[in-house]
Design an enzyme around this catalytic site. Sequence first.
Site, PDB file in Angstrom:
ATOM      1  N   TYR A 239      46.395   2.380 -50.006  1.00 55.06           N
ATOM      2  CA  TYR A 239      47.400   3.414 -50.203  1.00 55.06           C
ATOM      3  C   TYR A 239      46.921   4.493 -51.183  1.00 55.06           C
ATOM      4  O   TYR A 239      47.543   5.560 -51.282  1.00 55.06           O
ATOM      5  CB  TYR A 239      48.706   2.830 -50.745  1.00 55.06           C
ATOM      6  CG  TYR A 239      49.352   1.764 -49.899  1.00 55.06           C
ATOM      7  CD1 TYR A 239      48.907   1.478 -48.612  1.00 55.06           C
ATOM      8  CD2 TYR A 239      50.418   1.025 -50.399  1.00 55.06           C
ATOM      9  CE1 TYR A 239      49.505   0.492 -47.859  1.00 55.06           C
ATOM     10  CE2 TYR A 239      51.028   0.034 -49.642  1.00 55.06           C
ATOM     11  CZ  TYR A 239      50.557  -0.238 -48.375  1.00 55.06           C
ATOM     12  OH  TYR A 239      51.150  -1.229 -47.633  1.00 55.06           O
TER      13      TYR A 239
ATOM     14  N   HIS B 175      44.816  -7.893 -47.340  1.00 57.96           N
ATOM     15  CA  HIS B 175      45.661  -6.961 -46.596  1.00 57.96           C
ATOM     16  C   HIS B 175      45.730  -7.274 -45.100  1.00 57.96           C
ATOM     17  O   HIS B 175      46.703  -6.943 -44.426  1.00 57.96           O
ATOM     18  CB  HIS B 175      45.159  -5.531 -46.793  1.00 57.96           C
ATOM     19  CG  HIS B 175      46.209  -4.496 -46.607  1.00 57.96           C
ATOM     20  ND1 HIS B 175      46.194  -3.284 -47.248  1.00 57.96           N
ATOM     21  CD2 HIS B 175      47.334  -4.475 -45.860  1.00 57.96           C
ATOM     22  CE1 HIS B 175      47.257  -2.573 -46.903  1.00 57.96           C
ATOM     23  NE2 HIS B 175      47.962  -3.267 -46.050  1.00 57.96           N
TER      24      HIS B 175
ATOM     25  N   SER C 107      48.438 -10.932 -45.966  1.00 57.44           N
ATOM     26  CA  SER C 107      49.270  -9.970 -45.249  1.00 57.44           C
ATOM     27  C   SER C 107      48.755  -9.848 -43.823  1.00 57.44           C
ATOM     28  O   SER C 107      47.537  -9.874 -43.589  1.00 57.44           O
ATOM     29  CB  SER C 107      49.210  -8.605 -45.944  1.00 57.44           C
ATOM     30  OG  SER C 107      50.024  -7.650 -45.286  1.00 57.44           O
TER      31      SER C 107
ATOM     32  N   GLN D  45      52.823 -11.243 -46.054  1.00 60.58           N
ATOM     33  CA  GLN D  45      53.547  -9.990 -45.840  1.00 60.58           C
ATOM     34  C   GLN D  45      53.237  -9.486 -44.433  1.00 60.58           C
ATOM     35  O   GLN D  45      52.092  -9.185 -44.110  1.00 60.58           O
ATOM     36  CB  GLN D  45      53.125  -8.945 -46.877  1.00 60.58           C
ATOM     37  CG  GLN D  45      53.922  -7.664 -46.776  1.00 60.58           C
ATOM     38  CD  GLN D  45      53.464  -6.604 -47.758  1.00 60.58           C
ATOM     39  OE1 GLN D  45      53.058  -5.514 -47.360  1.00 60.58           O
ATOM     40  NE2 GLN D  45      53.536  -6.909 -49.053  1.00 60.58           N
TER      41      GLN D  45
ATOM     42  N   LEU E 118      62.951  -1.579 -41.888  1.00 64.15           N
ATOM     43  CA  LEU E 118      63.843  -0.622 -41.239  1.00 64.15           C
ATOM     44  C   LEU E 118      63.256  -0.117 -39.930  1.00 64.15           C
ATOM     45  O   LEU E 118      63.767   0.831 -39.337  1.00 64.15           O
ATOM     46  CB  LEU E 118      64.114   0.563 -42.183  1.00 64.15           C
ATOM     47  CG  LEU E 118      64.582   0.198 -43.598  1.00 64.15           C
ATOM     48  CD1 LEU E 118      64.822   1.458 -44.411  1.00 64.15           C
ATOM     49  CD2 LEU E 118      65.829  -0.667 -43.555  1.00 64.15           C
TER      50      LEU E 118
ATOM     51  N   ARG F 116      68.392   7.537 -50.809  1.00 68.27           N
ATOM     52  CA  ARG F 116      68.150   6.426 -49.883  1.00 68.27           C
ATOM     53  C   ARG F 116      67.488   5.252 -50.577  1.00 68.27           C
ATOM     54  O   ARG F 116      67.768   4.095 -50.254  1.00 68.27           O
ATOM     55  CB  ARG F 116      67.289   6.905 -48.713  1.00 68.27           C
ATOM     56  CG  ARG F 116      68.034   7.838 -47.769  1.00 68.27           C
ATOM     57  CD  ARG F 116      67.131   8.317 -46.649  1.00 68.27           C
ATOM     58  NE  ARG F 116      67.831   9.234 -45.757  1.00 68.27           N
ATOM     59  CZ  ARG F 116      67.249   9.922 -44.792  1.00 68.27           C
ATOM     60  NH1 ARG F 116      65.941   9.805 -44.595  1.00 68.27           N
ATOM     61  NH2 ARG F 116      67.965  10.728 -44.024  1.00 68.27           N
TER      62      ARG F 116
END
Length: 278
Positions: free
Chosen positions: A47, A112, A143, A166, A195, A241
């Site tokens: 990231y 990851h 993950s 994850q 989401l 949000r």
Amino acid sequence: MAGISLNLGSRIKLANGLSMPQIHLGVYLTSGSQTAGYRAVDSAQMYHNEHEAGSAILAYLSSPSNRSSLKREDIHFTSKLASNTSYEAARKSIKQSVKQSGLGYIDLFLLHSPYGGKVKRLECWRAVEDAIEDGEIRTGGVSNFGVKHLKELLASKPRINPAVNQIEVHPFNTRTEITSFCQEHSIVVEAYAPLARALRMKHPTITSLSKKYGCTPAQLMIQWSLQHGFVPLPKSVTRERIIANGDVGGFEIGGADMETMDGLDEYLVTDWDPVNCD
């Protein structure tokens, strides 16, 4: 999880005896530093924002707005190894992540993905174990690992078992086989993209149930995740949000409605899907 009443200080216990917050702020593709009261931030080497996230945490802890007098140990910071290449590269990379964050240690560090093959995965897991023993990491996990990858790791008789997996989980991609295996082996499931990256917010079932429970579609999907015992990582760059996504206490989805939401599964993958790789 009957009678759930979540606040951002609520925690879930891990197999290693430690605990972490029940809801994390995902900062994938996020350059900003607003955590809006969240006590857990999910970052990664890929990231390119470990330094920003760590600096934001330290700035908050030292600011007048820290009215609860939170300390470093009250904030849970996650990062992830960019790629599985070798033990030496992973060990060096973990040290660099700790330095980049500026936090002194990383609460949760994950492989990851399972990419790289069995030998590389196991080498890199050994690097995570050594980093835990050296105090650079508190908890280790993985993950995007499928059942095959988890079985392989557990069969290797590691010194330290992964405490977390994850993966992408939401009502439109329930990952039942993986989540069931994790729960059977005391591996906490962290749900990224809970989401569904807003791809199904206007689905009639989601809109109907959100009206029934007096919540937003996002809150409904986060609550679904929590009631399954997962740790959701909702992402947003909008302060309102971000706050709303963490405000899911006060209602519980009924059993029949949970089953209805479970039935929405369509194996919707919103980003990448390494769980079936070799």
